[in-house]
Design a protein around this motif. Sequence first.
Motif, PDB file in Angstrom:
ATOM      1  N   ILE A  84       0.772  -1.111   0.094  1.00  0.00           N
ATOM      2  CA  ILE A  84      -0.047  -0.098  -0.035  1.00  0.00           C
ATOM      3  C   ILE A  84       0.957   1.125  -0.007  1.00  0.00           C
ATOM      4  O   ILE A  84       0.677   2.078  -0.937  1.00  0.00           O
ATOM      5  CB  ILE A  84      -0.972   0.019   1.135  1.00  0.00           C
ATOM      6  N   LEU A  85       1.925   1.322   0.850  1.00  0.00           N
ATOM      7  CA  LEU A  85       2.904   2.511   0.939  1.00  0.00           C
ATOM      8  C   LEU A  85       3.520   2.533  -0.355  1.00  0.00           C
ATOM      9  O   LEU A  85       3.836   3.733  -0.865  1.00  0.00           O
ATOM     10  CB  LEU A  85       3.678   2.262   2.183  1.00  0.00           C
ATOM     11  N   LEU A  86       3.807   1.224  -0.974  1.00  0.00           N
ATOM     12  CA  LEU A  86       4.687   1.289  -2.340  1.00  0.00           C
ATOM     13  C   LEU A  86       3.593   2.037  -3.383  1.00  0.00           C
ATOM     14  O   LEU A  86       4.165   2.769  -4.100  1.00  0.00           O
ATOM     15  CB  LEU A  86       5.306   0.053  -2.626  1.00  0.00           C
ATOM     16  N   ALA A  87       2.637   1.800  -3.399  1.00  0.00           N
ATOM     17  CA  ALA A  87       1.676   2.277  -4.263  1.00  0.00           C
ATOM     18  C   ALA A  87       1.494   3.629  -4.323  1.00  0.00           C
ATOM     19  O   ALA A  87       1.329   4.485  -5.089  1.00  0.00           O
ATOM     20  CB  ALA A  87       0.311   1.532  -4.301  1.00  0.00           C
ATOM     21  N   GLN A  88       1.490   3.962  -3.050  1.00  0.00           N
ATOM     22  CA  GLN A  88       1.139   5.468  -2.623  1.00  0.00           C
ATOM     23  C   GLN A  88       2.653   6.381  -3.076  1.00  0.00           C
ATOM     24  O   GLN A  88       2.454   7.528  -3.731  1.00  0.00           O
ATOM     25  CB  GLN A  88       0.946   5.808  -1.318  1.00  0.00           C
ATOM     26  N   ILE A  89       3.790   5.752  -2.868  1.00  0.00           N
ATOM     27  CA  ILE A  89       4.986   6.497  -3.203  1.00  0.00           C
ATOM     28  C   ILE A  89       4.921   6.498  -4.782  1.00  0.00           C
ATOM     29  O   ILE A  89       5.458   7.484  -5.335  1.00  0.00           O
ATOM     30  CB  ILE A  89       6.186   5.627  -2.642  1.00  0.00           C
ATOM     31  N   PHE A  90       4.677   5.379  -5.365  1.00  0.00           N
ATOM     32  CA  PHE A  90       4.681   5.541  -7.031  1.00  0.00           C
ATOM     33  C   PHE A  90       3.937   6.426  -7.462  1.00  0.00           C
ATOM     34  O   PHE A  90       4.190   7.235  -8.448  1.00  0.00           O
ATOM     35  CB  PHE A  90       4.172   3.904  -7.285  1.00  0.00           C
ATOM     36  N   ALA A  91       2.491   6.469  -7.050  1.00  0.00           N
ATOM     37  CA  ALA A  91       1.367   7.572  -7.532  1.00  0.00           C
ATOM     38  C   ALA A  91       2.052   8.870  -7.235  1.00  0.00           C
ATOM     39  O   ALA A  91       1.794   9.706  -8.190  1.00  0.00           O
ATOM     40  CB  ALA A  91       0.232   7.283  -6.726  1.00  0.00           C
ATOM     41  N   LYS A  92       2.728   8.825  -6.155  1.00  0.00           N
ATOM     42  CA  LYS A  92       3.167  10.563  -5.648  1.00  0.00           C
ATOM     43  C   LYS A  92       4.542  10.807  -6.818  1.00  0.00           C
ATOM     44  O   LYS A  92       4.159  12.086  -7.279  1.00  0.00           O
ATOM     45  CB  LYS A  92       3.714  10.579  -4.372  1.00  0.00           C
ATOM     46  N   LEU A  93       5.389  10.191  -6.955  1.00  0.00           N
ATOM     47  CA  LEU A  93       6.317  10.293  -7.758  1.00  0.00           C
ATOM     48  C   LEU A  93       5.957  10.484  -9.337  1.00  0.00           C
ATOM     49  O   LEU A  93       6.649  11.266  -9.926  1.00  0.00           O
ATOM     50  CB  LEU A  93       7.507   9.499  -7.617  1.00  0.00           C
ATOM     51  N   THR A  94       5.172   9.427  -9.709  1.00  0.00           N
ATOM     52  CA  THR A  94       4.925   9.700 -10.962  1.00  0.00           C
ATOM     53  C   THR A  94       3.899  10.720 -11.481  1.00  0.00           C
ATOM     54  O   THR A  94       3.745  11.028 -12.612  1.00  0.00           O
ATOM     55  CB  THR A  94       4.282   8.198 -11.351  1.00  0.00           C
ATOM     56  N   SER A  95       3.439  11.478 -10.511  1.00  0.00           N
ATOM     57  CA  SER A  95       2.506  12.624 -10.793  1.00  0.00           C
ATOM     58  C   SER A  95       3.322  13.773 -10.834  1.00  0.00           C
ATOM     59  O   SER A  95       2.811  14.826 -11.253  1.00  0.00           O
ATOM     60  CB  SER A  95       1.492  12.588  -9.644  1.00  0.00           C
ATOM     61  N   LEU A  96       4.641  14.011 -10.400  1.00  0.00           N
ATOM     62  CA  LEU A  96       5.217  15.081 -10.732  1.00  0.00           C
ATOM     63  C   LEU A  96       5.724  15.425 -11.875  1.00  0.00           C
ATOM     64  O   LEU A  96       6.095  14.349 -13.046  1.00  0.00           O
ATOM     65  CB  LEU A  96       6.611  14.644  -9.771  1.00  0.00           C
ATOM     66  N   GLY A  97       5.347  16.724 -12.529  1.00  0.00           N
ATOM     67  CA  GLY A  97       5.485  16.977 -13.805  1.00  0.00           C
ATOM     68  C   GLY A  97       4.440  16.538 -14.834  1.00  0.00           C
ATOM     69  O   GLY A  97       4.460  16.973 -15.983  1.00  0.00           O
ATOM     70  N   ARG A  98       3.331  16.031 -14.228  1.00  0.00           N
ATOM     71  CA  ARG A  98       2.209  15.448 -15.189  1.00  0.00           C
ATOM     72  C   ARG A  98       1.378  16.657 -15.395  1.00  0.00           C
ATOM     73  O   ARG A  98       0.997  17.541 -14.289  1.00  0.00           O
ATOM     74  CB  ARG A  98       1.513  14.476 -14.746  1.00  0.00           C
ATOM     75  N   ILE A  99       0.772  16.653 -16.602  1.00  0.00           N
ATOM     76  CA  ILE A  99      -0.368  17.507 -16.790  1.00  0.00           C
ATOM     77  C   ILE A  99      -1.623  17.056 -16.578  1.00  0.00           C
ATOM     78  O   ILE A  99      -2.626  17.686 -16.075  1.00  0.00           O
ATOM     79  CB  ILE A  99      -0.348  17.764 -18.506  1.00  0.00           C
ATOM     80  N   HIS A 100      -1.838  15.831 -16.708  1.00  0.00           N
ATOM     81  CA  HIS A 100      -3.197  15.172 -16.417  1.00  0.00           C
ATOM     82  C   HIS A 100      -3.017  14.266 -15.097  1.00  0.00           C
ATOM     83  O   HIS A 100      -1.932  13.669 -15.171  1.00  0.00           O
ATOM     84  CB  HIS A 100      -4.050  14.415 -17.395  1.00  0.00           C
ATOM     85  N   PRO A 101      -3.748  14.393 -14.182  1.00  0.00           N
ATOM     86  CA  PRO A 101      -3.694  13.680 -13.023  1.00  0.00           C
ATOM     87  C   PRO A 101      -3.527  12.224 -13.028  1.00  0.00           C
ATOM     88  O   PRO A 101      -4.155  11.575 -14.025  1.00  0.00           O
ATOM     89  CB  PRO A 101      -4.825  13.842 -11.995  1.00  0.00           C
ATOM     90  N   LEU A 102      -2.606  11.460 -12.412  1.00  0.00           N
ATOM     91  CA  LEU A 102      -2.702  10.083 -12.357  1.00  0.00           C
ATOM     92  C   LEU A 102      -3.659   9.305 -11.997  1.00  0.00           C
ATOM     93  O   LEU A 102      -4.533   9.429 -11.125  1.00  0.00           O
ATOM     94  CB  LEU A 102      -1.197   9.429 -11.372  1.00  0.00           C
ATOM     95  N   SER A 103      -4.041   8.277 -12.919  1.00  0.00           N
ATOM     96  CA  SER A 103      -5.329   7.286 -12.707  1.00  0.00           C
ATOM     97  C   SER A 103      -4.904   6.382 -11.489  1.00  0.00           C
ATOM     98  O   SER A 103      -3.962   5.869 -11.349  1.00  0.00           O
ATOM     99  CB  SER A 103      -5.860   6.561 -13.879  1.00  0.00           C
ATOM    100  N   THR A 104      -5.810   6.274 -10.663  1.00  0.00           N
ATOM    101  CA  THR A 104      -5.810   5.198  -9.775  1.00  0.00           C
ATOM    102  C   THR A 104      -5.499   4.037 -10.029  1.00  0.00           C
ATOM    103  O   THR A 104      -5.468   2.981  -9.408  1.00  0.00           O
ATOM    104  CB  THR A 104      -6.870   5.307  -8.613  1.00  0.00           C
ATOM    105  N   GLY A 105      -5.992   3.793 -11.280  1.00  0.00           N
ATOM    106  CA  GLY A 105      -6.049   2.400 -12.046  1.00  0.00           C
ATOM    107  C   GLY A 105      -4.641   1.692 -12.356  1.00  0.00           C
ATOM    108  O   GLY A 105      -4.331   0.779 -12.502  1.00  0.00           O
ATOM    109  N   VAL A 106      -3.657   2.769 -12.288  1.00  0.00           N
ATOM    110  CA  VAL A 106      -2.414   2.618 -12.543  1.00  0.00           C
ATOM    111  C   VAL A 106      -1.531   2.100 -11.343  1.00  0.00           C
ATOM    112  O   VAL A 106      -1.316   2.840 -10.365  1.00  0.00           O
ATOM    113  CB  VAL A 106      -1.585   3.744 -13.341  1.00  0.00           C
ATOM    114  N   GLU A 107      -1.041   0.852 -11.435  1.00  0.00           N
ATOM    115  CA  GLU A 107      -0.268   0.515 -10.354  1.00  0.00           C
ATOM    116  C   GLU A 107       1.141   0.075 -10.621  1.00  0.00           C
ATOM    117  O   GLU A 107       1.466  -0.187 -11.725  1.00  0.00           O
ATOM    118  CB  GLU A 107      -0.832  -1.103  -9.623  1.00  0.00           C
ATOM    119  N   PRO A 108       2.202   0.079  -9.674  1.00  0.00           N
ATOM    120  CA  PRO A 108       3.491  -0.238  -9.936  1.00  0.00           C
ATOM    121  C   PRO A 108       3.631  -1.501 -10.445  1.00  0.00           C
ATOM    122  O   PRO A 108       3.024  -2.551  -9.622  1.00  0.00           O
ATOM    123  CB  PRO A 108       4.361   0.231  -8.872  1.00  0.00           C
ATOM    124  N   SER A 109       4.586  -2.057 -11.192  1.00  0.00           N
ATOM    125  CA  SER A 109       4.974  -3.353 -11.552  1.00  0.00           C
ATOM    126  C   SER A 109       6.050  -3.991 -11.003  1.00  0.00           C
ATOM    127  O   SER A 109       6.834  -3.041 -10.283  1.00  0.00           O
ATOM    128  CB  SER A 109       5.109  -3.540 -13.291  1.00  0.00           C
TER     129      SER A 109
END
Length: 446
Positions: A421-446
């Motif tokens: 759960i924490l890893l998914a939150q870290i992944f969502a936070k870091l991959t949202s930096l610099g994005r134009i459109h917000p990250l979808s919650t359906g994307v999970e780290p592989s």
Amino acid sequence: MPDILSLLQCLLPQINATTMRHLNQIIIAMLGMSGRVTMLGIARWTGDGGSYRTMGRFFSTVIPWATLFWLFFRKHLWRNQDVYLLAGDEVVVTKAGKQTYGVDRFFCSLASKPINGLSFFVLSLISVERKQSFPIGIEQVIKSDTQINPTLPINKVKPKQKRGRGRPKGSKNKNKTEVILTSELLLIQKMINSLFELIAHFIPLTYLILDGHFGNNNALQMARQVNLHIISKLRHDSALYIPYEHPDSSKHSRRKYGDKLDYRNLPDKYLCKITIDKNIQTDVYQATLLHKEFAQALNVVILVKINLDTHARSHVILFSSDLDLKADKIIDYYKLRFQIEFNFRDAKQFWGLEDFMNLSQTAVTNAANLAFFMVNLSHHLLADFRQHNPNSGIIDLKAYYRGFRYVREMLKILPQKPEPILLAQIFAKLTSLGRIHPLSTGVEPS
């Protein structure tokens, strides 16, 4: 995150394992890097096994890019139900130095003047259904004619001689289908023939879409020599003539040209459609007309736009060598030609076409082809990425890969792996930096 190496497996028959490994490292670095896409910039993002000397060896390797483009397109981008058009255009990139191979003065439409730089001619396959352009062949344009076609005759300037009025005695009619192709048209013809050898009738191609620079008889004859019909644009003041029809249909006349077309008073019999949008009326005319510089009749479509408030009017003249093609098809196909401009924008803005500093012929060729190969790769990656992140673009895709890189490097220094759960939150936070459109919650780290 898709495995880039698995996407490149289709290229293995044409390049060795070492070159494949380096290409994989470079692509991963380019997807996540920030800053200018140069050899030094790529080397800073590749990590272990991707030093600057390794980049130099890769860019000095002769790579069969035309074959790689085709293999990747056939494996990952081709759709059986799509109709494809072949389009071509020239892109100019600025270069300040004097040592780069092929550097010269080229006209840049963005700057509206000649600039110092490099020029590349790009052939692209355009999907009519998806309205997307996929680069399929890139060749550098060299200014000197002798470097492309040493057999071209050198035209010597002869002093002008005065002659009387009328046609010279003994002169004969010229066969307008027999033309001397310019070095530019010879290059395009060579690229098309090479492409046909690769695809081997895998994709049926009928039309070649070119801009108004190629709206002339030489370009039309070049297209017909490779069994393609051209779709292009004529000058707004082109002298077009209605085919002559004898008043007595039973009699034959040697006369070929009838009345000259008046763009201010186009015959109503040629009118196909009228549309009005925001006080702008668009009239579409279609007719088979003659031009004295062309060897054959042309399928001409004239779009007349009229401002209903000011009554100002303008027109655009499109044409095709296919006399049976409908007006709406000609208009739609020529509009799709602009998709290749988006390829140029992406290659310059994101994939280093405007940034590379290579000097040798091989290195320049590799840098330009790599930029356009990344355009095709990003098309494939975005198609999967948009399933969970609709409306996302290349900036969002690069932010996703850059965030994934940060997460991977961070996990290497942690004493133990975080909870999922924490890893998914870290992944969502870091991959949202610099994005134009917000990250979808359906994307999970592989």
